[in-house]
Write a protein that holds these residues in place. Structure first.
Motif, mmCIF file in Angstrom:
data_model
loop_
_atom_site.group_PDB
_atom_site.id
_atom_site.type_symbol
_atom_site.label_atom_id
_atom_site.label_comp_id
_atom_site.label_asym_id
_atom_site.label_seq_id
_atom_site.Cartn_x
_atom_site.Cartn_y
_atom_site.Cartn_z
ATOM 1 N N LYS A 141 -17.626 121.708 25.777
ATOM 2 C CA LYS A 141 -16.521 121.172 24.817
ATOM 3 C C LYS A 141 -16.596 122.124 23.256
ATOM 4 O O LYS A 141 -17.747 122.102 22.697
ATOM 5 N N ILE A 142 -15.750 122.658 22.978
ATOM 6 C CA ILE A 142 -15.597 123.718 22.188
ATOM 7 C C ILE A 142 -14.625 122.531 21.167
ATOM 8 O O ILE A 142 -13.228 122.897 22.167
ATOM 9 N N LEU A 143 -14.474 123.167 20.191
ATOM 10 C CA LEU A 143 -13.852 122.882 18.662
ATOM 11 C C LEU A 143 -13.253 123.973 18.208
ATOM 12 O O LEU A 143 -13.958 125.274 17.613
ATOM 13 N N GLN A 144 -11.609 124.797 17.889
ATOM 14 C CA GLN A 144 -11.376 125.766 17.513
ATOM 15 C C GLN A 144 -10.635 125.000 16.175
ATOM 16 O O GLN A 144 -10.144 124.547 16.362
ATOM 17 N N VAL A 145 -10.738 125.833 15.522
ATOM 18 C CA VAL A 145 -10.711 125.266 13.926
ATOM 19 C C VAL A 145 -10.179 126.910 13.078
ATOM 20 O O VAL A 145 -10.751 127.436 13.032
ATOM 21 N N ALA A 146 -8.715 126.913 13.655
ATOM 22 C CA ALA A 146 -8.171 128.002 13.236
ATOM 23 C C ALA A 146 -7.654 127.339 11.741
ATOM 24 O O ALA A 146 -6.570 127.370 11.410
ATOM 25 N N ASP A 147 -8.012 129.423 10.757
ATOM 26 C CA ASP A 147 -6.503 128.756 9.720
ATOM 27 C C ASP A 147 -6.930 128.032 8.225
ATOM 28 O O ASP A 147 -6.013 127.207 8.388
ATOM 29 N N MET A 148 -7.589 127.748 8.315
ATOM 30 C CA MET A 148 -8.222 126.664 7.182
ATOM 31 C C MET A 148 -8.026 126.887 5.912
ATOM 32 O O MET A 148 -6.869 126.107 5.778
ATOM 33 N N HIS A 149 -7.671 128.025 5.546
ATOM 34 C CA HIS A 149 -6.953 129.119 4.293
ATOM 35 C C HIS A 149 -7.859 127.469 3.082
ATOM 36 O O HIS A 149 -6.748 126.970 2.025
ATOM 37 N N TYR A 150 -9.190 127.144 3.314
ATOM 38 C CA TYR A 150 -9.760 126.420 1.936
ATOM 39 C C TYR A 150 -9.410 127.222 0.925
ATOM 40 O O TYR A 150 -9.790 128.009 0.909
ATOM 41 N N ALA A 151 -9.284 126.394 -0.277
ATOM 42 C CA ALA A 151 -9.265 127.038 -1.433
ATOM 43 C C ALA A 151 -10.249 126.088 -2.660
ATOM 44 O O ALA A 151 -11.931 126.260 -2.661
ATOM 45 N N PHE A 168 -20.151 121.504 20.226
ATOM 46 C CA PHE A 168 -19.503 123.143 19.279
ATOM 47 C C PHE A 168 -18.680 122.968 18.868
ATOM 48 O O PHE A 168 -17.409 122.809 19.267
ATOM 49 N N ILE A 169 -19.383 123.993 17.216
ATOM 50 C CA ILE A 169 -16.896 124.039 16.707
ATOM 51 C C ILE A 169 -17.169 125.343 16.439
ATOM 52 O O ILE A 169 -17.947 126.679 16.128
ATOM 53 N N VAL A 170 -15.699 126.548 16.453
ATOM 54 C CA VAL A 170 -15.892 127.789 16.208
ATOM 55 C C VAL A 170 -14.506 127.874 15.038
ATOM 56 O O VAL A 170 -13.401 127.221 15.360
ATOM 57 N N PHE A 171 -15.120 128.488 13.985
ATOM 58 C CA PHE A 171 -13.727 129.036 13.371
ATOM 59 C C PHE A 171 -13.362 129.874 13.407
ATOM 60 O O PHE A 171 -13.963 131.115 13.011
ATOM 61 N N THR A 172 -12.521 130.077 12.932
ATOM 62 C CA THR A 172 -11.254 131.222 13.773
ATOM 63 C C THR A 172 -10.783 132.517 13.127
ATOM 64 O O THR A 172 -9.826 132.501 13.041
ATOM 65 N N GLY A 173 -11.358 132.347 11.200
ATOM 66 C CA GLY A 173 -10.800 133.054 10.818
ATOM 67 C C GLY A 173 -10.233 132.209 9.604
ATOM 68 O O GLY A 173 -9.206 131.383 9.764
ATOM 69 N N ASP A 174 -9.358 133.980 8.456
ATOM 70 C CA ASP A 174 -8.411 132.365 7.447
ATOM 71 C C ASP A 174 -9.604 131.385 7.045
ATOM 72 O O ASP A 174 -8.838 130.224 6.348
ATOM 73 N N PHE A 214 -4.569 125.197 10.785
ATOM 74 C CA PHE A 214 -5.480 123.746 10.841
ATOM 75 C C PHE A 214 -5.263 123.072 9.715
ATOM 76 O O PHE A 214 -5.078 121.924 9.242
ATOM 77 N N GLY A 215 -4.991 124.045 8.585
ATOM 78 C CA GLY A 215 -4.882 123.564 7.399
ATOM 79 C C GLY A 215 -4.226 123.443 6.322
ATOM 80 O O GLY A 215 -3.067 124.409 7.119
#
Length: 401
Positions: A58-68, A106-112, A331-332
């Motif tokens: 199982k893969i969790l995709q996290v897109a665009d957290m834009h964390y600061a 597994f976790i995949v962070f897809t940018g930003d 996501f963010g």
């Protein structure tokens, strides 16, 4: 939609309780500060592997957290009464919440991953953004988007920092070749322990740097996947297919591949509400030219799905020439969104087939769904992306010359 402040307090209280020695830790986390890794992860070498009991990965995709800057950074596009209590910490709380419920392998962070222009210190922002994966000792990987490098680190510097973090499987670039961008690599997911395919990759994961903005004056807009990257992908895909289909325990068809990057391909615009699952609430912000990467994917034959971010209000999957093109949805909370439209994450689950002898074989099916950051952590849009035997692989012509 649950008030963000209440949700944040609930999740942070649960984490604090665990840290103080609670006997009921968040799912996937052991007492004494040690993480209980999912069964699908082989200890030691951090090799990804399907679970021997579940036959699932199982893969969790996290897109665009834009964390600061954490609690100092406010939220965008939430209801007015939520603004005073909403911050980057709501993004962190959502990650912990979805990990607890999904227990991903597994976790995949897809940018930003960070919003560089609003970050005082890119290194600290990156550490905070990925903190849940690191703290829970889950294997994770990331690619970068068009906003990560707009702060105190260059594009290469951002990826170098990510590669140096704990528990990441991210890589800067393949060795020994000239290639555009930073963060082009592949990961192999082995068959279940004890099965005949335990030492073969039965699921291949590809990660690419889709760039930020065009560097060609005559071409406006966003970046794209360059020829050097496509050549690397072709060679890597070909090698993996040969390893799977030849030699010991050769298989009839290639192992399926999943492809992750940030900026969507122009082909994402080929869909409308009649031929996708999910929603399309904004335009497709792809490059203004077509680099031909979709054709490269089709020709390679093993890619079954592409997963991107970038357009936060789109979360659909549509199938084109045998390949599913999927958005994750934003996501963010420090990213643009839509008040009342919950932030979300995409989950992908691959399942193994059982052989005639009763042991686990290769991948039988791949499905996906989305988790919403609402009161019930709702699951929506469950769909099958691929089933063994249904393929978009190019076939040789049977028409005589």
């Amino acid at each position: 939609m649950i008030r963000l402040s209440i949700l944040l307090l609930f999740v942070l209280a649960a984490i604090a309780e665990w840290q103080e020695g609670s006997s009921d830790p968040p799912r996937g986390v052991g007492t004494g500060g040690a993480a209980i890794l999912p069964a699908a992860v082989l200890a030691g070498a951090r090799r990804l592997r399907f679970g021997s009991k579940s036959g699932e990965f199982k893969i969790l995709q996290v897109a665009d957290m834009h964390y600061a800057d954490g609690k100092e950074t406010g939220c965008l596009d939430v209801f007015p009464d939520q603004l005073s209590t909403c911050s980057d910490l709501n993004t962190t709380a959502f990650i912990y919440r979805v990990i607890r419920h999904e227990n991903p392998d597994f976790i995949v962070f897809t940018g930003d991953n960070i919003f560089g222009i609003d970050s005082k210190d890119a290194s600290k922002s990156l550490n905070a953004a990925f903190e849940p994966a690191v703290a829970l000792k889950l294997p994770w990987a990331a690619v970068i988007g068009n906003h990560d490098q707009e702060g105190t680190l260059s594009r290469e510097g951002v990826m170098q920092h990510i590669v140096g973090m704990d528990h990441t499987l991210s890589q800067l670039n393949p060795t020994g070749i000239e290639i555009d961008g930073f963060g082009n690599y592949n990961l192999e997911v082995r068959g279940a322990e004890g099965s005949a395919l335990a030492n073969k990759s039965v699921l291949n994961l590809y990660f690419l740097d889709s760039g930020d903005y065009s560097t060609v004056p005559a071409i406006p807009g966003y970046g794209w996947i360059k020829p050097s990257q496509q050549v690397w992908f072709q060679k890597t895909s070909s090698r993996l297919q040969k390893e799977y289909m030849r030699g010991a325990l050769q298989q009839k068809d290639p192992a399926p591949g999943l492809v992750y990057f940030h900026i969507p391909l122009p082909e994402f615009s080929y869909f409308d509400a009649s031929n996708f699952t999910g929603v399309k609430q904004e335009g497709i912000s792809s490059a203004s030219i077509n680099s031909g990467f979709f054709a490269t994917l089709v020709e390679a034959g093993d890619a079954k799905a592409v997963f991107t971010g970038h357009d936060h209000l789109n979360d659909f999957c549509g199938k084109l020439i045998g390949i599913q093109l999927c958005y994750a949805g934003g996501f963010g909370y420090h990213a643009y969104g839509k008040a009342g439209w919950s932030r979300r994450a995409r989950v992908v689950s691959a399942s193994l087939e059982k052989t005639l002898s009763g042991e686990w074989g290769g991948v039988k099916s791949i499905k996906t769904w989305k988790r919403l950051d609402d009161e019930h952590l709702s699951t929506i849009d469950t769909q099958v992306l691929w089933i063994k035997g249904s393929t978009g692989r190019r076939r040789k012509s049977t028409v005589p010359n």
